[in-house]
Design a protein around this motif. Structure first.
Motif, mmCIF file in Angstrom:
data_model
loop_
_atom_site.group_PDB
_atom_site.id
_atom_site.type_symbol
_atom_site.label_atom_id
_atom_site.label_comp_id
_atom_site.label_asym_id
_atom_site.label_seq_id
_atom_site.Cartn_x
_atom_site.Cartn_y
_atom_site.Cartn_z
ATOM 1 N N GLU A 280 0.812 -1.209 0.000
ATOM 2 C CA GLU A 280 0.000 0.000 0.000
ATOM 3 C C GLU A 280 0.851 1.267 0.000
ATOM 4 O O GLU A 280 0.325 2.369 0.142
ATOM 5 N N GLY A 281 2.153 1.093 -0.150
ATOM 6 C CA GLY A 281 3.043 2.250 -0.190
ATOM 7 C C GLY A 281 3.333 2.840 1.170
ATOM 8 O O GLY A 281 3.701 4.014 1.280
ATOM 9 N N ARG A 282 3.202 2.044 2.224
ATOM 10 C CA ARG A 282 3.442 2.516 3.583
ATOM 11 C C ARG A 282 4.804 2.034 4.067
ATOM 12 O O ARG A 282 5.162 0.871 3.871
ATOM 13 N N VAL A 283 5.539 2.911 4.709
ATOM 14 C CA VAL A 283 6.869 2.553 5.198
ATOM 15 C C VAL A 283 7.128 3.279 6.512
ATOM 16 O O VAL A 283 6.703 4.428 6.696
ATOM 17 N N GLU A 284 7.805 2.593 7.431
ATOM 18 C CA GLU A 284 8.065 3.160 8.750
ATOM 19 C C GLU A 284 9.486 3.706 8.826
ATOM 20 O O GLU A 284 10.427 3.138 8.270
ATOM 21 N N ILE A 285 9.626 4.817 9.556
ATOM 22 C CA ILE A 285 10.906 5.501 9.715
ATOM 23 C C ILE A 285 11.297 5.507 11.191
ATOM 24 O O ILE A 285 10.441 5.613 12.072
ATOM 25 N N VAL A 316 5.795 5.275 -2.635
ATOM 26 C CA VAL A 316 5.565 5.632 -1.236
ATOM 27 C C VAL A 316 4.341 6.529 -1.135
ATOM 28 O O VAL A 316 4.274 7.573 -1.784
ATOM 29 N N ARG A 317 3.379 6.116 -0.327
ATOM 30 C CA ARG A 317 2.163 6.902 -0.116
ATOM 31 C C ARG A 317 2.084 7.482 1.286
ATOM 32 O O ARG A 317 1.455 8.527 1.492
ATOM 33 N N SER A 318 2.708 6.829 2.246
ATOM 34 C CA SER A 318 2.638 7.343 3.614
ATOM 35 C C SER A 318 3.822 6.858 4.430
ATOM 36 O O SER A 318 4.368 5.776 4.192
ATOM 37 N N LEU A 319 4.215 7.685 5.395
ATOM 38 C CA LEU A 319 5.309 7.383 6.305
ATOM 39 C C LEU A 319 4.768 7.274 7.714
ATOM 40 O O LEU A 319 3.865 8.029 8.103
ATOM 41 N N PHE A 320 5.324 6.323 8.475
ATOM 42 C CA PHE A 320 4.912 6.144 9.858
ATOM 43 C C PHE A 320 6.125 6.227 10.770
ATOM 44 O O PHE A 320 7.237 5.869 10.393
ATOM 45 N N ALA A 321 5.881 6.697 11.987
ATOM 46 C CA ALA A 321 6.902 6.703 13.022
ATOM 47 C C ALA A 321 6.228 6.364 14.339
ATOM 48 O O ALA A 321 5.147 6.897 14.645
ATOM 49 N N GLY A 348 3.105 2.767 22.433
ATOM 50 C CA GLY A 348 3.551 4.132 22.190
ATOM 51 C C GLY A 348 2.590 4.888 21.305
ATOM 52 O O GLY A 348 1.423 4.495 21.114
ATOM 53 N N LEU A 349 3.064 5.976 20.747
ATOM 54 C CA LEU A 349 2.274 6.834 19.878
ATOM 55 C C LEU A 349 2.663 6.597 18.431
ATOM 56 O O LEU A 349 3.848 6.485 18.111
ATOM 57 N N ALA A 350 1.707 6.529 17.557
ATOM 58 C CA ALA A 350 1.958 6.343 16.124
ATOM 59 C C ALA A 350 1.668 7.649 15.397
ATOM 60 O O ALA A 350 0.616 8.263 15.594
ATOM 61 N N PHE A 351 2.587 8.061 14.560
ATOM 62 C CA PHE A 351 2.460 9.287 13.781
ATOM 63 C C PHE A 351 2.518 8.941 12.295
ATOM 64 O O PHE A 351 3.211 8.001 11.885
ATOM 65 N N GLU A 352 1.825 9.729 11.502
ATOM 66 C CA GLU A 352 1.758 9.458 10.065
ATOM 67 C C GLU A 352 1.941 10.752 9.270
ATOM 68 O O GLU A 352 1.497 11.830 9.696
ATOM 69 N N LEU A 353 2.583 10.611 8.128
ATOM 70 C CA LEU A 353 2.679 11.711 7.156
ATOM 71 C C LEU A 353 2.343 11.131 5.802
ATOM 72 O O LEU A 353 2.994 10.209 5.329
ATOM 73 N N ARG A 354 1.304 11.679 5.181
ATOM 74 C CA ARG A 354 0.830 11.145 3.909
ATOM 75 C C ARG A 354 1.258 12.025 2.757
ATOM 76 O O ARG A 354 1.463 13.235 2.917
ATOM 77 N N ALA A 355 1.382 11.406 1.586
ATOM 78 C CA ALA A 355 1.699 12.161 0.368
ATOM 79 C C ALA A 355 0.548 13.123 0.055
ATOM 80 O O ALA A 355 -0.629 12.798 0.283
#
Length: 356
Positions: A280-285, A316-321, A348-355
């Motif tokens: 789905e184009g999701r990747v964690e940083i 890549v459609r979205s980034l997670f941390a 913990g806390l999950a954060f996302e940044l989408r294209a």
């Protein structure tokens, strides 16, 4: 860490000339070099031309193209003279590698349009090893380079190739020159220099498998770290990179980067991807900084740079941390970089940044 520098360039060249010197009385122009379309004379000239071109680009700090010149032999140069040219151009590359600062990068077209001194050394060694094999095959000569040289070339230039039981047969297979049990023949190949992403005050320098192995074993990975570095998170990330490489699933552009401060060339932390993007184009940083580098905005700057690069890609459609609940400074970093909190649980806390 598998060494890659001037000494290794000279070792590769010495092995080449020793193997070929036994056939200097042959007409190399009449013998095809292995599977190549070139004859052995043309291949030997190509080796010398590449060695001096790499030395010139690195010494001249070429940025957009090769330095505009070409090697030409004097009329009447015999095979012994040609081997002397290979020795000389190899010595020029070795000397250039030894005297070039580690942070310098110069033009090479594939795949990211630049290479550092280690990359140029590795490319020169690869040209020597592989084309000596081609010529020796055509001339019917025995040739097998030191296993350590082949292993170094794989670890620095072929991060996308799963290591095999022995380095030299693996390198031959990876470049379409041989077979490897259980693997399909290679018909098209390229090597990979590492990716470097420039930020405002930092360079995000891609960590190669050879450097990752050294970091995981407690070394510096070839970087000059500030006091307290590298932090344990960077060593752990290097271990994950190495595991992916050894498993044959490492994608070099989605690896780990050392954060190198441009003002003094010193590494201050690590940043990278947990894996390649999923379907789905999701990747964690993930990221960390040495304690001495914290509080200066470096992490936010690096995270924004990597996020901008990743989200500009089609895959890549979205980034997670994911950030620990108690780690408020790291939460501030991802928020300043544009991420939005999307969930919270005991992990913990999950954060996302989408294209966009």
């Amino acid at each position: 860490m598998a060494d890659m520098g001037g000494d290794q360039v000279e070792e590769a060249v010495a092995g080449c000339t020793a193997a070929l010197r036994t056939a200097v009385d042959r007409n190399w122009a009449e013998v095809r070099a292995g599977r190549l379309d070139w004859n052995c004379h043309e291949t030997a000239v190509h080796v010398a031309d590449d060695l001096v071109a790499y030395a010139a680009n690195l010494a001249g700090r070429a940025q957009d193209a090769y330095v505009p010149f070409e090697l030409r032999l004097d009329d009447g140069t015999d095979n012994s003279g040609l081997l002397h040219v290979i020795e000389t151009t190899g010595a020029l590359l070795a000397a250039t590698v030894r005297t070039t600062p580690r942070e310098v990068r110069a033009f090479h077209p594939y795949p990211f349009r630049s290479a550092d001194r280690v990359g140029f050394a590795a490319m020169g060694i690869a040209e020597v090893l592989l084309h000596t094999h081609d010529m020796a095959t055509g001339l019917g000569l025995p040739y097998r380079p030191a296993e350590q040289l082949a292993e170094s070339v794989l670890g620095w230039l072929f991060p996308h190739v799963q290591p095999g039981p022995a380095a030299w047969p693996t390198l031959l297979w990876a470049t379409g020159r041989g077979e490897l049990p259980g693997r399909a023949p290679v018909t098209d190949w390229r090597w990979y220099n590492n990716l470097v992403l420039p930020a405002e005050r930092l360079d995000l320098v891609g960590i190669r498998p050879a450097a990752a192995r050294d970091l995981r074993l407690g070394g510096d990975g070839g970087f000059d770290w500030i006091d307290g570095g590298p932090y344990e998170g960077t060593r752990d990330a290097a271990g994950f990179l190495l595991k992916a490489y050894e498993g044959g699933v490492h994608r070099p552009e989605f690896g780990v980067f050392a954060l190198v401060r441009r003002e003094d060339g010193r590494a201050i932390g690590g940043l990278g991807f947990h894996s390649a993007p999923d379907g789905e184009g999701r990747v964690e940083i993930g990221y960390d900084l040495t304690e001495a580098a914290r509080g200066h905005g470096y992490a936010t700057e690096a995270l924004r740079t990597l996020a901008d690069w990743a989200l500009a890609r089609d895959d890549v459609r979205s980034l997670f941390a994911t950030v620990d609940t108690a780690n408020t400074p790291s939460q501030a970093v991802v928020t300043r970089a544009g991420f939005t909190k999307v969930s919270e649980d005991e992990a913990g806390l999950a954060f996302e940044l989408r294209a966009g």
